[in-house]
Design a protein around this motif. Structure first.
Motif, PDB file in Angstrom:
ATOM      1  N   THR A  41      -1.113   2.931   3.740  1.00  0.00           N
ATOM      2  CA  THR A  41      -1.134   2.996   5.198  1.00  0.00           C
ATOM      3  C   THR A  41      -0.403   1.787   5.738  1.00  0.00           C
ATOM      4  O   THR A  41      -0.662   0.649   5.312  1.00  0.00           O
ATOM      5  CB  THR A  41      -2.575   3.018   5.740  1.00  0.00           C
ATOM      6  OG1 THR A  41      -3.275   4.138   5.191  1.00  0.00           O
ATOM      7  CG2 THR A  41      -2.569   3.131   7.251  1.00  0.00           C
ATOM      8  N   LEU A  42       0.512   2.024   6.670  1.00  0.00           N
ATOM      9  CA  LEU A  42       1.314   0.959   7.261  1.00  0.00           C
ATOM     10  C   LEU A  42       0.817   0.682   8.678  1.00  0.00           C
ATOM     11  O   LEU A  42       0.630   1.603   9.476  1.00  0.00           O
ATOM     12  CB  LEU A  42       2.791   1.371   7.299  1.00  0.00           C
ATOM     13  CG  LEU A  42       3.755   0.373   7.955  1.00  0.00           C
ATOM     14  CD1 LEU A  42       3.842  -0.909   7.131  1.00  0.00           C
ATOM     15  CD2 LEU A  42       5.135   0.997   8.131  1.00  0.00           C
ATOM     16  N   SER A  79       0.362   6.806   7.796  1.00  0.00           N
ATOM     17  CA  SER A  79       0.141   7.180   6.409  1.00  0.00           C
ATOM     18  C   SER A  79       1.474   7.313   5.683  1.00  0.00           C
ATOM     19  O   SER A  79       2.382   8.012   6.150  1.00  0.00           O
ATOM     20  CB  SER A  79      -0.632   8.492   6.333  1.00  0.00           C
ATOM     21  OG  SER A  79      -0.843   8.870   4.991  1.00  0.00           O
ATOM     22  N   LEU A  80       1.589   6.629   4.545  1.00  0.00           N
ATOM     23  CA  LEU A  80       2.776   6.711   3.693  1.00  0.00           C
ATOM     24  C   LEU A  80       2.310   7.024   2.273  1.00  0.00           C
ATOM     25  O   LEU A  80       2.219   6.151   1.413  1.00  0.00           O
ATOM     26  CB  LEU A  80       3.558   5.394   3.719  1.00  0.00           C
ATOM     27  CG  LEU A  80       4.112   4.949   5.081  1.00  0.00           C
ATOM     28  CD1 LEU A  80       4.766   3.569   4.953  1.00  0.00           C
ATOM     29  CD2 LEU A  80       5.115   5.972   5.611  1.00  0.00           C
ATOM     30  N   LEU A 116       0.839  -3.462   4.958  1.00  0.00           N
ATOM     31  CA  LEU A 116       0.860  -2.255   4.136  1.00  0.00           C
ATOM     32  C   LEU A 116      -0.323  -2.313   3.175  1.00  0.00           C
ATOM     33  O   LEU A 116      -0.420  -3.232   2.353  1.00  0.00           O
ATOM     34  CB  LEU A 116       2.174  -2.164   3.356  1.00  0.00           C
ATOM     35  CG  LEU A 116       2.372  -0.907   2.500  1.00  0.00           C
ATOM     36  CD1 LEU A 116       2.477   0.337   3.386  1.00  0.00           C
ATOM     37  CD2 LEU A 116       3.619  -1.049   1.618  1.00  0.00           C
TER      38      LEU A 116
END
Length: 418
Positions: free
Chosen positions: A46-47, A41-42, A82
């Motif tokens: 989400t990566l 989670s960024l 991403l």
């Protein structure tokens, strides 16, 4: 119509029209991601990082009849995805690569990569605009359709853009789509005298289509899709004095079924025609396709890849070829941490003689490929196991450069993802 997917080998990349799977995945891709296990989670994104490593031995690197050349190899395929997690709108960035090294055949080393940005702009409910832009560098692997023999493979760059508008009225819907793709080719050795040089293959392709559909029931729709395409070469007259610019049309009747989050299929049948204004000739063919994911039986996931279309030819004596590919990949959860992967693909390439070329007969090339492997999950994010791949090619006209080979590839595969 997009080009039919080629039978892939370890040194190929996925066509630019389909970057959903790993770059260069052999038949038998990995299982679907599990959101509970994967992803970083960024903020609002989400990566999903992943790397796929293969090390093994290829007993016929140049895809030739005996005597053959074998070589150990190492392939590294990193990928990043991403995704946005917004309530409205959507954007996704994909970046990946495939880097191969052959210790006993360094001319076959390759460095491929791709990057794609796509997204959706929600105008209102059931009314949105989608678009994408993608760049890919890919190697034309020896022993695959439409490839002439050379000591070092030809490299192809492609830049694609697509814009699409979708709107739904009750059960009726339409989708307007326009695409453009630019191709550049680079030679790294002397190709066969039967092949076109890179400067004669550079071109731009355009396509415009409309899909008119009706939702029969929840998740199931039928549609009619007519369209036009244009193909323009950078050099209107190639090295053989041929003019291969063309205009075409197609119409498809299809259906889409979204039966569950893990079972989604789309298929069509249709007709395609290409006309070459320079000489007035036309190539036409019945077309069809099927792709998607089926998971009706929980441990088993099938990914069919069926496509028939008219593609551009890289050969001097042939104007185009009708490509028919029938294949399926699978993953099967055996028990506990063990997973079986594999698949089979069969491709037929039917070549149309170029206008004005004497003493050239129609030619058909055939390609068969299968693979089987086992993956053991050390952890949910790490898998390792053996993979075996078999490939062969044969032709109705070997004297004119048609393939005739068998190929065995043994490797150990390590996959790490998050």
């Amino acid at each position: 119509m997009t080009d039919a997917p080629a039978i892939q080998t370890i040194d190929e990349q996925t066509p630019i029209v389909d970057l959903l799977n790993l770059p260069g995945s052999p038949v038998g891709a990995l299982g679907e991601r599990s959101p509970s296990e994967l992803g970083m989670s960024l903020g609002a994104f989400t990566l999903y990082p992943q790397v796929d490593l293969l090390g093994g031995f290829d007993d016929n690197v140049f895809a030739t009849p005996a005597p053959t050349t074998g070589s150990p190899f190492t392939v590294i395929r990193p990928q990043l995805e991403l995704r946005s997690e917004w309530l409205n709108h959507y954007v996704r960035l994909l970046a990946g690569g495939g880097f191969g090294f052959y210790s006993a055949a360094p001319t076959q080393n390759f460095q491929n990569y791709n990057i794609r940005l796509d997204g959706r702009l929600d105008i209102r409910n059931d009314f949105y605009l989608t678009g994408l832009v993608a760049f890919q560098r890919a190697t034309e692997a020896l022993g695959t359709p439409n490839v002439t023999f050379s000591q070092a493979p030809t490299v192809a760059d492609s830049l694609a853009a697509e814009l699409s508008l979708y709107q739904k009225f009750n059960r009726f819907f339409y989708q307007l789509t326009a695409t453009a793709t630019k191709y550049w080719y680079y030679e790294y050795s002397n190709i066969s005298s039967l092949g076109l040089p890179a400067q004669s293959r550079n071109r731009t392709e355009y396509e415009e289509r409309v899909r008119l559909g009706y939702e029969v029931s929840e998740g199931i729709s039928v549609w009619l899709q007519p369209g036009l395409n244009q193909r323009y070469y950078e050099n209107p007259t190639n090295i053989a004095g041929q003019q291969r610019d063309s205009t075409g049309w197609f119409t498809n009747l299809g259906a889409t079924a979204v039966l569950s989050p893990k079972t989604q299929l789309e298929g069509f049948v249709g007709y395609q025609a290409l006309t070459y204004p320079a000489d007035g000739t036309t190539t036409s063919a019945m077309t069809f396709g099927l792709r998607g994911v089926w998971n009706g039986y929980e441990p088993l996931t099938l990914r069919p890849a069926i496509m028939r279309s008219i593609n551009e030819s890289a050969l001097i004596n042939y104007q185009n070829y009708i490509s028919t590919t029938v294949g399926v990949d699978f993953t099967y959860q055996i028990n506990g941490p063990w997973q079986a992967v594999g698949g089979v693909a069969y491709n037929i390439a039917e070549y149309t003689p170029a206008f004005g070329v004497a003493n050239v007969n129609p030619r058909t090339d055939y390609f068969l490929k299968g693979s089987i492997g086992l993956l053991y999950s050390i952890r949910p994010q790490i898998q390792i196991g053996p993979l075996y791949e078999y490939a062969s090619g044969w032709s109705t006209d070997v004297a004119a450069g048609g393939p005739t080979y068998t190929r065995n590839i043994f490797s150990i595969r390590l996959v790490a993802r998050n």
